[in-house]
Scaffold this active site. Sequence first.
Site, PDB file in Angstrom:
ATOM      1  N   ARG A 312      76.496  84.619  63.984  1.00  0.00           N
ATOM      2  CA  ARG A 312      76.243  84.952  65.390  1.00  0.00           C
ATOM      3  C   ARG A 312      77.385  84.592  66.345  1.00  0.00           C
ATOM      4  O   ARG A 312      77.740  85.408  67.202  1.00  0.00           O
ATOM      5  CB  ARG A 312      74.918  84.332  65.866  1.00  0.00           C
ATOM      6  CG  ARG A 312      73.705  84.810  65.077  1.00  0.00           C
ATOM      7  CD  ARG A 312      72.381  84.349  65.682  1.00  0.00           C
ATOM      8  NE  ARG A 312      72.135  84.963  66.958  1.00  0.00           N
ATOM      9  CZ  ARG A 312      72.300  84.386  68.142  1.00  0.00           C
ATOM     10  NH1 ARG A 312      72.681  83.126  68.220  1.00  0.00           N
ATOM     11  NH2 ARG A 312      72.090  85.041  69.249  1.00  0.00           N
ATOM     12  N   TYR A 316      78.620  87.958  68.106  1.00  0.00           N
ATOM     13  CA  TYR A 316      78.198  88.181  69.497  1.00  0.00           C
ATOM     14  C   TYR A 316      78.794  87.173  70.475  1.00  0.00           C
ATOM     15  O   TYR A 316      78.450  87.196  71.656  1.00  0.00           O
ATOM     16  CB  TYR A 316      76.669  88.002  69.635  1.00  0.00           C
ATOM     17  CG  TYR A 316      75.783  88.677  68.643  1.00  0.00           C
ATOM     18  CD1 TYR A 316      75.809  90.065  68.468  1.00  0.00           C
ATOM     19  CD2 TYR A 316      74.855  87.940  67.906  1.00  0.00           C
ATOM     20  CE1 TYR A 316      74.938  90.678  67.577  1.00  0.00           C
ATOM     21  CE2 TYR A 316      73.983  88.548  67.019  1.00  0.00           C
ATOM     22  CZ  TYR A 316      74.031  89.919  66.856  1.00  0.00           C
ATOM     23  OH  TYR A 316      73.174  90.513  65.989  1.00  0.00           O
ATOM     24  N   CYS A 342      89.189  82.598  56.354  1.00  0.00           N
ATOM     25  CA  CYS A 342      90.501  83.040  56.794  1.00  0.00           C
ATOM     26  C   CYS A 342      90.401  84.134  57.845  1.00  0.00           C
ATOM     27  O   CYS A 342      90.779  85.284  57.607  1.00  0.00           O
ATOM     28  CB  CYS A 342      91.310  83.500  55.596  1.00  0.00           C
ATOM     29  SG  CYS A 342      91.413  82.199  54.370  1.00  0.00           S
ATOM     30  N   TYR A 371      68.309  85.080  62.505  1.00  0.00           N
ATOM     31  CA  TYR A 371      69.578  85.768  62.268  1.00  0.00           C
ATOM     32  C   TYR A 371      70.651  84.773  61.828  1.00  0.00           C
ATOM     33  O   TYR A 371      71.825  84.903  62.171  1.00  0.00           O
ATOM     34  CB  TYR A 371      70.006  86.570  63.516  1.00  0.00           C
ATOM     35  CG  TYR A 371      68.885  87.480  63.980  1.00  0.00           C
ATOM     36  CD1 TYR A 371      68.603  88.647  63.274  1.00  0.00           C
ATOM     37  CD2 TYR A 371      68.053  87.135  65.052  1.00  0.00           C
ATOM     38  CE1 TYR A 371      67.540  89.461  63.642  1.00  0.00           C
ATOM     39  CE2 TYR A 371      66.985  87.943  65.423  1.00  0.00           C
ATOM     40  CZ  TYR A 371      66.738  89.102  64.717  1.00  0.00           C
ATOM     41  OH  TYR A 371      65.675  89.890  65.070  1.00  0.00           O
TER      42      TYR A 371
END
Length: 414
Positions: A312, A316, A342, A371
């Site tokens: 997340r 986002y 990386c 999530y």
Amino acid sequence: MHHFHYQDGRLYCEQVPIEVIAQEVGTPFYCYSRATLIRHFHAFDKAFAEVNHLTCFSVKSCSNVAILHLFATLGAGMDIVSGGELYRSLKAGVQPDKIVFSGVGKSEEEIVYGLEAGILMFNLESPQEMMLLDECAGRLGRRASIAIRVNPDVDPRTHPYISTGLKENKFGIDLEASEAMYAQAMEMDNLDIIGVGCHIGSQLTEVAPFVDTLDRLKGLIAKLRQRNIQIRYLDLGGGLGITYANEDPPHPTEYARVLIEDLRHLDCSLIFEPGRVIVGNAGTLITRVLYTKKGPVKNFLVVDAGMNDLFRPSLYGSYHHIQPVIDRERPEVRVDVVGPICESSDFLARDRDLPQIDQGDLLAVMSAGAYGFSMSSNYNSRPRPPEILVQEDKFEVIRDRETYEDLLRGERIP
Ligand SMILES: *Cc1c(COP(=O)(O)O)cnc(C)c1O
């Protein structure tokens, strides 16, 4: 409110010190509080107690079979978006007639699976999908119950990636076109129209967009009834937000009060598809600091959880509160909490003021229940972390840490 709290400077999940779990299973790991899962499910479900309704947990938000099973025992249905989620739900003991199947791209195989399982309804998102469903049902000699997922063109005022009810989004059928599609569905041999559906987005922190949506859908339902199309279910989707930082979303009781008010005399059973609001604050990701590193302009905490474990923040730019598992009341330092992957987008927090943390310390990344694990991947060939379910003074591994062998499963050298 949740069951993660400090006692004598040590972070607990219910009555289990987090460090004890870390010693046993290693890091990183996801840790869920069973009492919190139950309380959040009840907080939502009981808010609608006075009306006919079914709470279908959104499987994609947190898909572990033990957690789905827990909700099933509380009477939950499931909102699924794939054949894999149907499989999980059935294995978890969910009644098929409490399952709604959403999603813009159901394959023929998934449609057939849903028909054979005898799910409650398919939420249709295109005329072509409707044709395919009718054809599959005919071939199997079954009837398919449907709702059309309407895109009400309401701005949910959330992150663009999790907004789904705007005209430019790929989801649903716009309001004007939906009436014609219902008329078309009436003509299909193997479809029973039972509902109207929608889902306008996720992490909504206001009730207003839900009310706007409801008003538009009520108008549609009235028009459909004039055409003698009987709508028995109104599926209002999920999307209710939670507090990650300082958002102030409506409590489920407030959300329910406003909707119930607006729903009088509608004569529909309601379906809800909450995900985040139930599991979000019931789970945390525990990670260990591998290295502390001072760059020319930033201090880094390099931890053993990366964007593959919790996507997340990278996806986002989401905020997750991070706190030390052992609180030693130290002065604050501004740091970036980064993973081993990386990619420069591999961070859990940026420019965060945390009490000074040392190499080897454990950190809890909060509000990671929704999530979190369900979006995890094996990127950089990293075995995914285990999932732990805490119940009072005990904990259970509900998913093992993946092994290197798991990583190669199904691969072969020709
Ligand atoms: C993702 C999703 C949900 C759950 O959304 P939350 O914000 O987690 O409540 C519900 N319904 C559909 C169709 C979804 O795609």
